[in-house]
Scaffold this active site. Structure first.
Site, PDB file in Angstrom:
ATOM      1  N   ARG A 172       0.850  -1.274  -0.121  1.00 32.68           N
ATOM      2  CA  ARG A 172       0.039  -0.107  -0.086  1.00 32.68           C
ATOM      3  C   ARG A 172       0.743   1.115   0.156  1.00 32.68           C
ATOM      4  O   ARG A 172       0.483   2.474   0.175  1.00 32.68           O
ATOM      5  CB  ARG A 172      -0.843  -0.122   1.138  1.00 32.68           C
ATOM      6  CG  ARG A 172      -2.008  -1.008   1.054  1.00 32.68           C
ATOM      7  CD  ARG A 172      -2.697  -1.656   2.347  1.00 32.68           C
ATOM      8  NE  ARG A 172      -3.011  -0.663   3.202  1.00 32.68           N
ATOM      9  CZ  ARG A 172      -3.490  -0.706   4.305  1.00 32.68           C
ATOM     10  NH1 ARG A 172      -3.380  -1.932   4.980  1.00 32.68           N
ATOM     11  NH2 ARG A 172      -3.828   0.338   5.209  1.00 32.68           N
ATOM     12  N   SER A 173       2.136   1.182  -0.112  1.00 32.92           N
ATOM     13  CA  SER A 173       3.021   2.286  -0.094  1.00 32.92           C
ATOM     14  C   SER A 173       2.735   3.518  -0.938  1.00 32.92           C
ATOM     15  O   SER A 173       2.443   3.606  -2.368  1.00 32.92           O
ATOM     16  CB  SER A 173       4.675   1.518  -0.747  1.00 32.92           C
ATOM     17  OG  SER A 173       5.227   3.037  -0.731  1.00 32.92           O
ATOM     18  N   ASN A 174       2.655   4.612  -0.210  1.00 34.09           N
ATOM     19  CA  ASN A 174       2.509   5.751  -0.832  1.00 34.09           C
ATOM     20  C   ASN A 174       3.897   6.263  -1.641  1.00 34.09           C
ATOM     21  O   ASN A 174       3.663   6.928  -2.581  1.00 34.09           O
ATOM     22  CB  ASN A 174       2.160   7.096   0.089  1.00 34.09           C
ATOM     23  CG  ASN A 174       1.028   6.949   0.964  1.00 34.09           C
ATOM     24  OD1 ASN A 174      -0.325   6.811   0.140  1.00 34.09           O
ATOM     25  ND2 ASN A 174       1.045   6.781   2.156  1.00 34.09           N
ATOM     26  N   CYS A 211       6.028   4.425  -3.250  1.00 31.61           N
ATOM     27  CA  CYS A 211       5.826   3.642  -4.529  1.00 31.61           C
ATOM     28  C   CYS A 211       4.790   4.121  -5.424  1.00 31.61           C
ATOM     29  O   CYS A 211       5.341   4.442  -6.803  1.00 31.61           O
ATOM     30  CB  CYS A 211       5.481   2.136  -4.331  1.00 31.61           C
ATOM     31  SG  CYS A 211       6.816   1.299  -3.337  1.00 31.61           S
TER      32      CYS A 211
END
Ligand SMILES: *Cc1c(COP(=O)(O)O)cnc(C)c1O
Length: 378
Positions: A91-93, A95
């Site tokens: 769920r990385s912002n 990335c």
């Protein structure tokens, strides 16, 4: 693909003693971001809370990571790279911001994502949906992978593979974009804060901390300019020891560590790391945190996210009530670091459905107008 010229970067006079000042910057973020009052519910009467809207640095590029990427991607472009590799959770912002920004620059993006799963079936929601829409490549790696021992070597392997088999020149970016290049994003943010007169207006700055780069930039800016704000990092993972270790590493790389020069300093002297914010762990939510996110939206119209800013807000509200002395004064500036797309990851669950029908405020128009006609005809 949009056209973003590489700009030459001039550091502020107070940064001049730092080692490794970047030569270039790309203008990708919408700056300056505004500051306004934030009437958080239940704020004790003696406190005044304001918010800096770094969730407004862009629409798809929303959040704090784009400030770091202005320097990291400029470095990549100036080295002639056509591809970027980075890593994070599913769920990385960070990335997502990297995937979108690289596409806008006409570069390819490869993401190493920590996950327990062996595929992304059912995960194309929130940030991951946007990652896949801009066409980046995903590599799933075990959830417990440590950056130094497991992720970094894999990124190096991928750099070599892309070079040898596809003739690509790839630029690896560490977790969260937090290194001595990325830190300039939040050194510049501190410069922006000075233009916004934060020294006169506030006693304390509160920011959510994950990979530590944003917190490091603000704390170093505060120290180098001699402004007397107190900088608090809300640790949504790990503990204070970890964050001080990471920030001390950046201080060393910038030539600022104790014994390295005139301005030698330690993280422990310039940052207050707030523990106890992480709750059940990175990316895991408790009902009271999700309820806080809803309450803050309902009362202030501001969206905070489950992984980062929601936990930080929950604990900011708690600290003002339970540990007011933790703050240097009573004028608090909260840096909203973004994360809005994670509201669409499924993590908010069925909170909306669980509300009672009067809380939901969903009305059947026909039934209601029969009981009480809204317009009386003359
Ligand atoms: C990454 C992130 C943070 C933490 O910033 P770091 O520089 O990694 O410490 C905080 N909030 C949001 C929404 C983020 O995506």
């Amino acid at each position: 693909m949009a056209d973003f010229p590489l700009k030459s970067y001039s550091a502020a006079p107070w940064m001049e003693e730092l080692k490794h000042i970047p030569r270039h910057r790309l203008e990708l973020a919408m700056l300056n971001t505004p500051i306004h009052r934030w009437n958080l519910p239940g704020t004790p009467a003696n406190f005044d809370v304001f918010i800096k809207r770094d969730d407004m640095t862009g629409s798809s590029l929303s959040g704090n990571k784009i400030r770091k990427l202005e320097f990291l991607l400029a470095d990549a472009v100036s080295q002639g790279c056509d591809t970027v590799i980075t890593c994070g959770g599913v769920r990385s912002n960070h990335c997502r911001t990297t995937a979108v920004a690289t596409r806008q620059l006409g570069m390819d993006c490869h993401l190493l994502l920590r996950s327990e799963a062996t595929n992304l079936d059912g995960s194309f929601t929130g940030n991951t949906l946007l990652d896949s829409m801009v066409g980046c490549s995903f590599y799933l790696i075990p959830k417990k992978s440590q950056y130094n021992s497991h992720i970094y070597p894999r990124m190096q392997q991928l750099v070599e593979y892309l070079r040898d088999s596809l003739g690509k020149k790839a630029y690896p970016i560490p977790i969260g974009g937090s290194n001595s290049v990325g830190v300039f994003g939040y050194l510049e943010c501190f410069r922006e804060l000075l233009q916004q007169n934060v020294q006169e207006r506030f006693s304390d700055i509160v920011i959510t901390s994950g990979s530590s780069g944003s917190l490091a930039g603000l704390a170093i800016g505060n120290y180098l300019t001699g402004s007397k704000l107190r900088i608090h990092g809300m640790a949504i993972c790990d503990d204070a020891k970890y964050f001080h270790g990471e920030i001390n590493k950046v201080l060393r790389e910038l030539g600022m560590q104790e014994g390295q020069g005139s301005s030698g300093v330690r993280s422990e002297d310039i940052v207050d790391v707030v523990e106890g914010v992480r709750g059940l762990g990175y990316g895991l939510s408790q009902p009271e945190e999700l309820e806080c996110i809803n309450q803050v939206a309902r009362t202030t119209g501001i969206f905070v996210d489950p992984v980062y800013t929601g936990k930080a807000t929950f604990h900011l509200m708690r600290l003002m009530k339970e540990e007011p002395d933790r703050f240097q004064g009573s004028k608090i500036l909260f840096i909203h670091t973004g994360g809005v797309f994670d509201l669409f990851s499924g993590a908010m669950g069925s909170m909306a459905d669980k509300r009672t029908s009067s809380e939901k405020k969903v009305y059947d128009w026909m039934e209601m107008t029969e009981k009480t006609p809204l317009c009386q005809s003359g």
